[in-house]
Scaffold this motif. Structure first.
Motif, PDB file in Angstrom:
ATOM      1  N   ASP A 151      76.321 -36.020   3.935  1.00 30.27           N
ATOM      2  CA  ASP A 151      75.924 -34.777   3.272  1.00 30.27           C
ATOM      3  C   ASP A 151      74.425 -34.850   2.953  1.00 30.27           C
ATOM      4  N   LYS A 152      73.987 -34.196   1.888  1.00 28.13           N
ATOM      5  CA  LYS A 152      72.561 -34.143   1.548  1.00 28.13           C
ATOM      6  C   LYS A 152      72.188 -35.126   0.439  1.00 28.13           C
ATOM      7  N   THR A 153      72.901 -36.247   0.385  1.00 30.51           N
ATOM      8  CA  THR A 153      72.613 -37.260  -0.632  1.00 30.51           C
ATOM      9  C   THR A 153      71.180 -37.760  -0.527  1.00 30.51           C
ATOM     10  N   LEU A 154      70.744 -38.089   0.675  1.00 32.79           N
ATOM     11  CA  LEU A 154      69.391 -38.608   0.864  1.00 32.79           C
ATOM     12  C   LEU A 154      68.347 -37.592   0.424  1.00 32.79           C
ATOM     13  N   MET A 155      68.563 -36.320   0.738  1.00 33.00           N
ATOM     14  CA  MET A 155      67.632 -35.277   0.332  1.00 33.00           C
ATOM     15  C   MET A 155      67.552 -35.173  -1.194  1.00 33.00           C
ATOM     16  N   ALA A 156      68.701 -35.304  -1.858  1.00 30.88           N
ATOM     17  CA  ALA A 156      68.721 -35.253  -3.320  1.00 30.88           C
ATOM     18  C   ALA A 156      67.937 -36.412  -3.917  1.00 30.88           C
ATOM     19  N   ILE A 157      68.055 -37.587  -3.306  1.00 26.71           N
ATOM     20  CA  ILE A 157      67.315 -38.762  -3.784  1.00 26.71           C
ATOM     21  C   ILE A 157      65.816 -38.567  -3.561  1.00 26.71           C
ATOM     22  N   GLN A 158      65.458 -38.052  -2.394  1.00 30.12           N
ATOM     23  CA  GLN A 158      64.045 -37.840  -2.088  1.00 30.12           C
ATOM     24  C   GLN A 158      63.411 -36.808  -3.011  1.00 30.12           C
ATOM     25  N   MET A 159      64.166 -35.808  -3.423  1.00 27.00           N
ATOM     26  CA  MET A 159      63.660 -34.817  -4.376  1.00 27.00           C
ATOM     27  C   MET A 159      63.361 -35.467  -5.722  1.00 27.00           C
ATOM     28  N   LEU A 160      64.226 -36.387  -6.149  1.00 27.26           N
ATOM     29  CA  LEU A 160      63.965 -37.110  -7.392  1.00 27.26           C
ATOM     30  C   LEU A 160      62.729 -37.988  -7.262  1.00 27.26           C
ATOM     31  N   GLN A 161      62.593 -38.645  -6.120  1.00 24.74           N
ATOM     32  CA  GLN A 161      61.466 -39.542  -5.921  1.00 24.74           C
ATOM     33  C   GLN A 161      60.140 -38.791  -5.891  1.00 24.74           C
ATOM     34  N   SER A 162      60.155 -37.572  -5.386  1.00 20.08           N
ATOM     35  CA  SER A 162      58.920 -36.797  -5.288  1.00 20.08           C
ATOM     36  C   SER A 162      58.302 -36.501  -6.653  1.00 20.08           C
ATOM     37  N   SER A 163      59.117 -36.514  -7.693  1.00 22.86           N
ATOM     38  CA  SER A 163      58.607 -36.218  -9.040  1.00 22.86           C
ATOM     39  C   SER A 163      58.603 -37.437  -9.954  1.00 22.86           C
ATOM     40  N   ASN A 164      59.042 -38.593  -9.443  1.00 25.71           N
ATOM     41  CA  ASN A 164      59.081 -39.796 -10.269  1.00 25.71           C
ATOM     42  C   ASN A 164      58.833 -41.031  -9.402  1.00 25.71           C
TER      43      ASN A 164
ATOM     44  N   ASN B 235      77.926 -39.943   0.083  1.00 23.21           N
ATOM     45  CA  ASN B 235      78.270 -38.531  -0.084  1.00 23.21           C
ATOM     46  C   ASN B 235      78.345 -38.143  -1.567  1.00 23.21           C
ATOM     47  N   GLU B 236      77.218 -38.320  -2.255  1.00 25.60           N
ATOM     48  CA  GLU B 236      77.142 -38.052  -3.697  1.00 25.60           C
ATOM     49  C   GLU B 236      76.005 -37.077  -4.026  1.00 25.60           C
ATOM     50  N   GLU B 237      75.777 -36.082  -3.160  1.00 30.19           N
ATOM     51  CA  GLU B 237      74.632 -35.191  -3.348  1.00 30.19           C
ATOM     52  C   GLU B 237      74.654 -34.459  -4.685  1.00 30.19           C
ATOM     53  N   GLU B 238      75.850 -34.087  -5.167  1.00 24.72           N
ATOM     54  CA  GLU B 238      75.931 -33.374  -6.446  1.00 24.72           C
ATOM     55  C   GLU B 238      75.787 -34.314  -7.634  1.00 24.72           C
TER      56      GLU B 238
END
Length: 307
Positions: free
Chosen positions: A47-60, A12-15
């Motif tokens: 929460d949206k932790t996984l989504m936040a990680i996937q957004m980072l991965q999409s650009s790196n 639970n570390e989305e932010e």
């Protein structure tokens, strides 16, 4: 160029996910000799932790993640990250920015100077409830008094390690893990850098008083048999005390006769002995419970997806 794997367990570390990654990139922009590879471990976040990680991965492409099938805990998350990452050097950080990435260059300097592990140790606990700080300090005093494996007071899981150290830690396959003890037990040349406590940026910690207490008890059970020695000593003292009391009662009855016994003293003695027995059974049961969990040979974690 040498590779550097940053292992970041998340619950639970989305932010905080984009913030810790931004800090890592800022730090490694000044370390041209190292190539950063980041491994996020999503430990059953709701929460949206996984989504936040996937957004980072999409650009790196150097961002990877392990999505656990459920929450297995930080210890399992660290093990999962270390098991899957392949690099020359490894670092474990909390996602909440309580482990400052700005310390990594100094840690790498220590590695360059011949150390196998360079960790971080807090010099204070500013921002924590006084009760938690008191019991944390008490835990370090107790475990270092009864265990042959030293645990550095204030030491964090935040540390930079060589591949050899990581392989040694991974070779310890127990499912009930106490990493502070594991890192110390494997040995190697280790140095700790002092720093002042940093409060988490966003969200609330998942470590409450009871979970920390259980974690501390696990550490004592894993790295010391002193509790077993303690209850053995208490049992011996209780036996000797009872024998002396019996002799006293027999001698008193022979000289003065048998006076009427008072039930309050009898009840008190029974409660004391009963409590001592329950204490002993509870401590022994804790060790047996650890054995029970280990002999099952269940995996330390189950990954739903690794990418």
């Amino acid at each position: 160029m040498q590779t550097f794997a940053a292992i970041i367990p998340c619950h639970n570390e989305e932010e905080n996910v984009p913030l810790i990654y931004a800090e890592l990139e800022k730090t490694f922009s000044q370390l041209s000799d190292y190539h950063l590879i980041t491994w996020f471990v999503n430990d059953g976040s709701t929460d949206k932790t996984l989504m936040a990680i996937q957004m980072l991965q999409s650009s790196n492409p150097d961002v990877h993640y392990i999505d656990m099938s459920r929450a297995f805990g930080k210890e399992a998350g660290m093990y999962a990250g270390l098991s899957n990452a392949k690099a020359d050097f490894y670092c474990i950080l909390d996602a909440d920015l309580q482990d400052p990435p700005s310390m990594i260059p100094d840690m790498l300097d220590g590695i360059s100077n011949g150390y196998d592990v360079v960790g971080a140790a807090r010099t204070n606990r500013a921002g924590e409830p006084p009760v938690r700080s008191f019991f944390a300090n008490l835990f370090y005093k107790i475990i270092n008094a009864v265990s042959s494996t030293p645990i550095i007071p204030g030491a964090r899981d935040f540390r930079v390690m060589t591949r050899q150290v990581v392989e040694a830690v991974l070779s310890l396959s127990e499912s009930q893990r106490f990493s502070k003890g594991l890192f110390s037990w494997v040995g190697f040349k280790t140095k700790y850098l002092p720093y002042k406590n940093v409060e988490r940026k966003h969200g609330e910690t998942s470590w409450n008083f009871m979970s920390l207490l259980n974690y501390s008890i696990d550490g004592l059970v894993d790295y010391s048999d002193a509790p077993l020695t303690l209850v053995s000593g208490l049992g011996l003292i209780s036996f000797v005390g009872a024998a002396l009391a019996l002799i006293f009662i027999v001698v008193r009855a022979a000289i003065y006769g048998d006076p009427t016994a008072g039930w309050p003293s009898m009840v008190s003695i029974m409660l004391m002995i009963g409590g001592l027995q329950l204490l002993a059974i509870g401590i022994v049961g804790r060790y047996i419970g650890r054995i029970f969990l280990e002999v099952k040979k269940r995996p330390i974690y189950i990954a739903k997806k690794i990418k």
